[in-house]
Design a protein around this motif. Structure first.
Motif, short mmCIF file in Angstrom:
data_model
loop_
_atom_site.label_atom_id
_atom_site.label_comp_id
_atom_site.label_asym_id
_atom_site.label_seq_id
_atom_site.Cartn_x
_atom_site.Cartn_y
_atom_site.Cartn_z
N MET A 1 0.84 -1.19 0.00
CA MET A 1 0.00 0.00 0.00
C MET A 1 0.88 1.25 0.00
O MET A 1 1.77 1.39 0.84
N SER A 4 -0.58 8.34 0.42
CA SER A 4 -1.34 9.26 -0.42
C SER A 4 -0.42 10.22 -1.15
O SER A 4 0.53 10.75 -0.58
N TYR A 47 -11.21 3.05 -2.63
CA TYR A 47 -10.09 2.16 -2.99
C TYR A 47 -8.85 2.99 -3.22
O TYR A 47 -8.83 3.89 -4.07
N VAL A 48 -7.79 2.70 -2.45
CA VAL A 48 -6.53 3.43 -2.62
C VAL A 48 -5.40 2.46 -2.96
O VAL A 48 -4.22 2.78 -2.79
N GLY A 49 -5.76 1.28 -3.45
CA GLY A 49 -4.74 0.32 -3.86
C GLY A 49 -4.14 0.66 -5.22
O GLY A 49 -4.61 1.54 -5.93
N VAL A 62 -3.32 8.48 -5.61
CA VAL A 62 -3.95 7.96 -4.40
C VAL A 62 -4.38 9.18 -3.58
O VAL A 62 -3.54 9.91 -3.07
N ASP A 65 -5.02 8.78 2.58
CA ASP A 65 -4.52 7.66 3.35
C ASP A 65 -5.63 7.27 4.33
O ASP A 65 -6.07 8.10 5.12
N PRO A 66 -6.12 6.03 4.28
CA PRO A 66 -7.22 5.65 5.18
C PRO A 66 -6.90 5.83 6.65
O PRO A 66 -7.82 6.03 7.45
N ASP A 83 -11.09 -3.69 -6.21
CA ASP A 83 -11.16 -2.23 -6.22
C ASP A 83 -12.47 -1.71 -5.65
O ASP A 83 -12.78 -0.51 -5.78
N HIS A 86 -11.65 -3.86 -0.09
CA HIS A 86 -10.20 -3.95 -0.02
C HIS A 86 -9.77 -3.58 1.39
O HIS A 86 -9.92 -2.42 1.83
N SER A 89 -7.60 -0.47 2.20
CA SER A 89 -8.29 0.79 1.91
C SER A 89 -9.40 1.09 2.90
O SER A 89 -9.69 2.26 3.19
N GLN A 90 -10.05 0.05 3.42
CA GLN A 90 -11.29 0.25 4.16
C GLN A 90 -11.22 -0.13 5.63
O GLN A 90 -11.84 0.54 6.47
#
Length: 277
Positions: A1, A4, A47-49, A62, A65-66, A83, A86, A89-90
């Motif tokens: 990962m 951001s 989704y930030v993958g 991205v 950042d979660p 996507d 995930h 991301s979550q």
């Protein structure tokens, strides 16, 4: 990962905004944040993958950042693809905020079994809630209806209708035209619909890694078919920005929509943009 590209300005912007009705931020791919006038904050398919290069190559930044998310009441997922559901991301959003994940059964199975969110992050099992077509969820000031979707690439996709005193938002996930959309269009007064749009491209097969002609999202005519059936006032094309080989030009939709009663307006946004109901 990855971290951001934008630091934390987007999540801080969401937290500091006091909407007059409902504000909606586009996260790229098919991700959105909804925030109502009462402060209720909902993430949809965030989704930030980075995908799976060279098969799926992310074409956009991205945006957050979660781990930076401090305010969220719910995370909603439309189907089980990476996507859309995930863990990296979550799960941090759930861990940081105590929010609940609402998702169809196969998506919850990814969280519980394949990715073991409750083992890998500070997520409890009661934060993972299964929903199915016909369910209604109350999250703060939003009433959310779980509706049909048609995505032949997914095992159990759903769509969501978000009702708020300021208006109604429809999120279709990666759905293509669906027989139920005319009923949904008659049942709800949809102000804004987000629908996945993209081209057909050559994507490496997941198993053989050979190039394969791939259609994951609606083309221009399919997208307008969905919007016309839903009778949405505004159409927001999503997902067109994400994967190399499947990107598209949403401004081309003006030509396809102009002779139809619906959508009455195209809402063209880029990652990080905000629109309102």
């Amino acid at each position: 990962m990855t971290r951001s590209d934008w630091g934390d300005w987007l999540v801080r912007d969401v937290e500091e905004t006091d909407p007059e009705g409902v504000s909606i931020w586009y996260l790229g791919c098919n991700g959105f944040i909804l925030k109502g006038t009462g402060g209720t904050t909902i993430y949809i398919d965030p989704y930030v993958g980075l995908g799976d290069p060279p098969r799926t190559v992310r074409m956009i930044p991205v945006p957050f950042d979660p781990d930076d998310v401090e305010e969220a009441d719910a995370v909603l997922v439309t189907h089980e693809h990476t996507d859309h559901v995930h863990g990296p991301s979550q799960a941090p959003i759930l861990a940081n905020t105590g929010a609940t994940l609402y998702a169809p059964d196969d998506s919850v199975a990814v969280a519980r079994e394949e990715e073991a969110w409750t083992d890998e992050w500070a997520v409890t099992d009661d934060q993972l809630t299964e929903v199915t077509e016909g369910d209604t969820i109350e999250v703060g000031e939003f009433t959310i209806h779980v509706e049909q979707a048609s995505d032949p690439d997914a095992t159990h996709p759903v769509s969501y209708v978000f009702e708020h005193e300021a208006g109604t938002f429809f999120h279709g996930g990666d759905t293509k035209p669906c027989e139920e959309f005319e009923r949904i269009g008659d049942e709800y007064a949809i102000d804004l619909a987000a629908l996945a749009f993209g081209t057909v491209g050559q994507i490496l097969d997941k198993r053989t890694r050979e190039p394969k002609r791939t259609r994951w999202y609606n083309d221009e005519n399919q997208l307008i078919e969905c919007a016309a059936a839903l009778e949405c006032e505004r159409l927001l094309p999503s997902h067109w920005d994400m994967w190399k080989g499947l990107t598209a030009d949403p401004t081309a939709l003006h030509h396809h929509a102009q002779s139809f009663e619906y959508p009455q307006r195209l809402e063209i946004v880029e990652i990080g943009d905000r629109t309102d109901l």
